[in-house]
Motif scaffolding. Structure first.
Motif, PDB file in Angstrom:
ATOM      1  N   ARG A  39      12.236   5.287  23.423  1.00  0.00           N
ATOM      2  CA  ARG A  39      12.542   6.346  24.393  1.00  0.00           C
ATOM      3  C   ARG A  39      12.797   7.682  23.693  1.00  0.00           C
ATOM      4  NH1 ARG A  39      16.308   2.716  28.557  1.00  0.00           N
ATOM      5  NH2 ARG A  39      14.564   2.151  29.933  1.00  0.00           N
ATOM      6  N   SER A  65       9.514  13.878  26.997  1.00  0.00           N
ATOM      7  CA  SER A  65       8.850  14.707  28.005  1.00  0.00           C
ATOM      8  C   SER A  65       8.705  16.120  27.468  1.00  0.00           C
ATOM      9  CB  SER A  65       9.662  14.712  29.301  1.00  0.00           C
ATOM     10  OG  SER A  65       9.786  13.413  29.829  1.00  0.00           O
ATOM     11  N   SER A  76       5.895  14.256  32.128  1.00  0.00           N
ATOM     12  CA  SER A  76       7.021  13.314  32.166  1.00  0.00           C
ATOM     13  C   SER A  76       6.637  12.024  31.455  1.00  0.00           C
ATOM     14  CB  SER A  76       7.426  13.014  33.608  1.00  0.00           C
ATOM     15  OG  SER A  76       6.411  12.293  34.262  1.00  0.00           O
ATOM     16  N   ASP A  89       8.189   8.075  30.869  1.00  0.00           N
ATOM     17  CA  ASP A  89       9.174   7.025  31.137  1.00  0.00           C
ATOM     18  C   ASP A  89       8.759   5.763  30.408  1.00  0.00           C
ATOM     19  OD1 ASP A  89      10.911   8.401  33.023  1.00  0.00           O
ATOM     20  OD2 ASP A  89       9.230   8.303  34.432  1.00  0.00           O
ATOM     21  N   GLY A 133       8.928   1.770  30.616  1.00  0.00           N
ATOM     22  CA  GLY A 133       9.202   0.638  31.491  1.00  0.00           C
ATOM     23  C   GLY A 133       8.812  -0.666  30.842  1.00  0.00           C
ATOM     24  N   ASP A 186      18.105  -2.168  30.328  1.00  0.00           N
ATOM     25  CA  ASP A 186      18.888  -1.452  31.334  1.00  0.00           C
ATOM     26  C   ASP A 186      19.836  -2.389  32.073  1.00  0.00           C
ATOM     27  OD1 ASP A 186      17.715   0.945  30.675  1.00  0.00           O
ATOM     28  OD2 ASP A 186      16.150   0.812  32.197  1.00  0.00           O
ATOM     29  N   ASP A 191      15.587   4.560  33.874  1.00  0.00           N
ATOM     30  CA  ASP A 191      14.303   5.010  33.345  1.00  0.00           C
ATOM     31  C   ASP A 191      13.223   3.941  33.528  1.00  0.00           C
ATOM     32  OD1 ASP A 191      12.622   6.826  31.969  1.00  0.00           O
ATOM     33  OD2 ASP A 191      12.882   5.685  30.126  1.00  0.00           O
ATOM     34  N   SER A 192      13.592   2.684  33.303  1.00  0.00           N
ATOM     35  CA  SER A 192      12.598   1.614  33.388  1.00  0.00           C
ATOM     36  C   SER A 192      12.061   1.460  34.806  1.00  0.00           C
ATOM     37  CB  SER A 192      13.212   0.291  32.916  1.00  0.00           C
ATOM     38  OG  SER A 192      14.373  -0.012  33.660  1.00  0.00           O
ATOM     39  N   ALA A 196      11.986   3.866  37.135  1.00  0.00           N
ATOM     40  CA  ALA A 196      11.165   5.052  37.410  1.00  0.00           C
ATOM     41  C   ALA A 196       9.758   4.865  36.863  1.00  0.00           C
ATOM     42  CB  ALA A 196      11.820   6.294  36.793  1.00  0.00           C
ATOM     43  N   ALA A 197       9.657   4.264  35.678  1.00  0.00           N
ATOM     44  CA  ALA A 197       8.341   4.006  35.090  1.00  0.00           C
ATOM     45  C   ALA A 197       7.535   3.043  35.955  1.00  0.00           C
ATOM     46  CB  ALA A 197       8.507   3.436  33.681  1.00  0.00           C
ATOM     47  N   THR A 210       6.256   4.745  39.133  1.00  0.00           N
ATOM     48  CA  THR A 210       5.099   5.593  38.846  1.00  0.00           C
ATOM     49  C   THR A 210       3.840   4.749  38.686  1.00  0.00           C
ATOM     50  OG1 THR A 210       6.514   7.220  37.740  1.00  0.00           O
ATOM     51  CG2 THR A 210       4.157   7.312  37.260  1.00  0.00           C
TER      52      THR A 210
END
Length: 695
Positions: free
Chosen positions: A142, A147, A152, A154, A156, A164, A400-401, A403-404, A407
């Protein structure tokens, strides 16, 4: 005279002996309790079913050189579309990660069809099963994947999700303990209306929790008992919740005995004789119910059984020995300003429970019918429970994971974003790879490591993770591949769901049978225990129904934890029966003293209703603490149990059990001796204050 003095000295010594014993016990438990958090493991394998394909995959991977692979996905995204510079930045960052860490294969870019997203699947065997090494790897990746200028990035994948989740579990211990203790303290102050009394049961519960951590660590080291963040948190909840319930019952009975017995020591002995059997039976039902979890195939459920039992038994031991010792040493003054004076009578006032009992006594069948309809209507809400909880939906806040993964789901709606792992004997690797590529729903597959007689094959499904399409692909692979194991993140979630359903079919009857046997032994009846069990099962159904009405519409939860049904059943049946025991045991006492069945039921409600209400509020509040935790599974479990305890306390015990007891009359004690009409006798003598001469 000398004999009386000797007896008095012995009485004065007993509390000090128990206090000294507990000081010694805590001194011995201290070194183990301090290591309890270090024993907690929140790897996926610590929650998986022992016999599942996905567990076999994880264990085989652990034996391969480098151990289990940590799988990550780097997700690069720009809303307006990725530029050439963005792709160069992504390639440079991935190359930097490859130089810093030993990856299982060279990362390959997979662009999205709309040009907005680029993903790089990355896997490394550096951490193996070492959680700290895994977390360090994820943090390192990470930090490298930064970014820049609207681009961006992320991280994952299953490895990042595990990291997490682990960080969330690691953060539970302190806040959970302090919040639980604070909630219990506030409720005890309101219940006792004393500036001092609330400190005693709270301090004793804290001692019991410390002892429980030491014993739990010993079980982990000596017998390999699984200790997870979930089971450790539930153990603390049980110590404070159940332990405070026992304290409320003991203190209430002690206060009652102090009005008719002069010496605190003798009053405590009488109190323990009166309520001790109910407390023992209550803890026995909880312990028996929890130990039934040892029959579970799911590692997390099987480990929760012994830890929960340890918590309840440590609370029981402390409340039956340390609490009485402290109360005797502190004397009547601990109740200030509402000191129960010897020979005094409590203020006679029409309580809420007297009024509730009167209404239940006048129309018992009407109350029963109304309550049954209400619980049945609430239970229909279970039809609205959301489906199984996906891994990326398991947090109340978006790390963060997650959000990845969100996406990826938007950018690659028709493609898997995390691999399915197949472990096959190396002499069958080529044939297995061909079978995989010919399986419907497979997008791509490639061989990975080969060692120790096994070959690892990474498979990408054509469907999104944990979708119906990917689930069908996993099932097809398992059906088509002989001698191979199919695992990976999505397969693990599927195995969790299937194993919970299997465990429920086995453990539910075991819990009901164990609790029934204890109730029959305590109440000397078949009808009363069956009535209590029917009531708690109805409460369980209604609680899940309420959950179905609020989880998705109100809380926004996208799924239900697969273990919710089983765990909530075990806790609600075992804990809910507690209040039935308190009520029915007092009803039995009144019946043995000569009261008619209806009068015995109403007297029991009037005398124990306040204690049961207080205990129910405390227990519900302690489990409600879980609703403030950042994991959906804990929030759901805490909500269902808290709602169930409140339903049980204020509807089932007060109205329905009392109404059923009045309606059944002596039949409630069938086939025991109390079910037969008593011979005509004179009125039972009233209890008079017993003065014991001072020595």
């Amino acid at each position: 005279m000398r004999a009386e003095q000797t007896t008095a000295r012995r009485r004065r010594a007993v509390p000090w002996v128990f206090l000294a014993l507990w000081i010694g016990v805590i001194a011995l438990a201290g070194p183990f309790a301090s290591k309890f958090e270090d024993a907690q493991q929140d790897r996926v394998v610590d929650y998986l079913p022992a016999s599942a394909d996905s567990t076999q995959v994880a264990e085989i991977q652990d034996r391969l050189p480098g151990g289990e692979a940590t799988e990550l996905v780097l997700v690069y995204h720009r809303d307006g579309g990725l530029t050439a510079a963005d792709r160069e930045t992504a390639a440079a960052q991935v190359a930097e990660i490859g130089q810093a860490h030993k990856l299982t294969s060279a990362p390959r870019a997979v662009p999205a069809g709309d040009g907005t997203t680029l993903m790089y699947p990355v896997a490394s065997t550096e951490p193996g099963q070492d959680e700290k090494a895994r977390d360090a790897l994820v943090d390192d990746v990470r930090e490298a994947a930064r970014s820049e200028g609207g681009l961006s990035v992320d991280v994952g994948g299953s490895g990042a999700l595990d990291t997490d989740a682990g960080k969330v579990y690691d953060s539970l211990g302190g806040p959970l303990l302090y919040t639980t203790a604070g909630v219990v303290a506030l409720l005890l102050i309101l219940i006792y209306r004393s500036p001092f009394l609330w400190l005693v049961p709270l301090a004793v519960a804290g001692v019991a929790d410390y002892l429980a951590m030491g014993v739990a660590y010993g079980l982990h080291e000596g017998f390999g008992t699984s200790v997870t963040g979930q089971s450790g948190g539930v153990m603390t909840i049980l110590v404070f919740g159940a332990g405070t319930d026992y304290a409320l019952l003991i203190v209430a009975r002690y206060r009652e005995e102090l009005r008719r017995i002069e010496r605190p020591y003798d009053a405590m002995v009488a109190a323990l004789k009166g309520c001790g059997p109910a407390v023992l039976a209550s803890s026995g039902t909880v312990a028996a119910g929890l130990l039934c979890l040892l029959a579970a195939d799911l590692n997390s459920s099987r480990g929760m059984g012994p830890l929960g039992t340890v918590g309840v038994l440590c609370a029981l031991a402390a409340m039956l020995t340390l609490l009485p010792a402290l109360l005797i040493l502190l004397g009547r003054r601990v109740f200030w300003p509402l000191v129960p004076a010897f020979g005094s009578l409590p203020k006679q006032r029409r309580s809420l429970f007297s009024m509730m009992g009167s209404s239940a006594g006048r129309r018992p069948l009407t109350v029963l019918a109304g309550g049954a309809v209400l619980l049945g209507a609430l239970a229909l809400g279970t039809l609205n429970l959301p489906g199984a909880l996906k891994q990326e939906d398991s947090f109340t806040k978006t790390p963060d994971s997650v959000a990845a993964m969100e996406t990826l789901a938007k950018a690659y709606p028709e493609r898997g974003a995390q691999p399915i792992t197949v472990m096959t004997p190396d002499d069958r690797a080529a044939a297995t790879l061909a079978d995989i590529e010919g399986t419907k729903g497979v997008d791509s597959a490639e061989k990975g490591r080969t060692a120790k007689g096994w070959t690892e094959i990474s498979v990408i499904a054509a469907s999104a993770p944990e979708s119906a399409g990917e689930t069908a692909t996993i099932k097809a692979l398992r059906a088509n591949l002989d001698g191979s194991y199919v695992g990976g993140s999505s397969a693990q979630q599927l195995d969790l769901k299937d194993t919970n359903e299997r465990d429920r079919l086995i453990i539910v009857p075991l819990v009901l049978a164990a609790v029934l046997l204890i109730l029959v032994a305590l109440l000397r009846s078949l009808v009363a225990p069956l009535m209590l069990l029917a009531a708690v099962v109805a409460v369980w159904g209604a609680s899940l129904g309420i959950a179905g009405l609020v989880f998705e519409p109100l809380f926004g939860f996208e799924g239900t934890d697969p273990g919710l049904g089983l765990l909530s059943f075990v806790f609600l049946v075992a804990l809910g029966v507690d209040y039935g025991i308190f009520l029915m045991h007092r009803m039995r006492e009144e019946s043995l003293a000569g009261a008619e069945p209806g009068d015995a039921a109403l007297t029991a409600l009037r005398t124990t209703g306040g204690v049961i209400a207080s205990a129910g509020l405390v227990l519900a509040a302690t489990f409600a603490v879980l609703t403030n935790m950042p994991l959906v599974a804990l929030v759901e479990l805490g909500f269902v149990i808290a709602i169930g305890v409140l339903l049980d306390t204020f509807l089932v015990r007060t109205y329905l059990v009392t109404s059923a007891s009045v309606a059944l009359g002596r039949k409630v004690w069938w086939p025991g001796s109390l079910s037969r009409p008593a011979a005509a006798e004179g009125p039972a003598p009233e209890h008079e204050p017993q003065r014991v001469s001072a020595s």
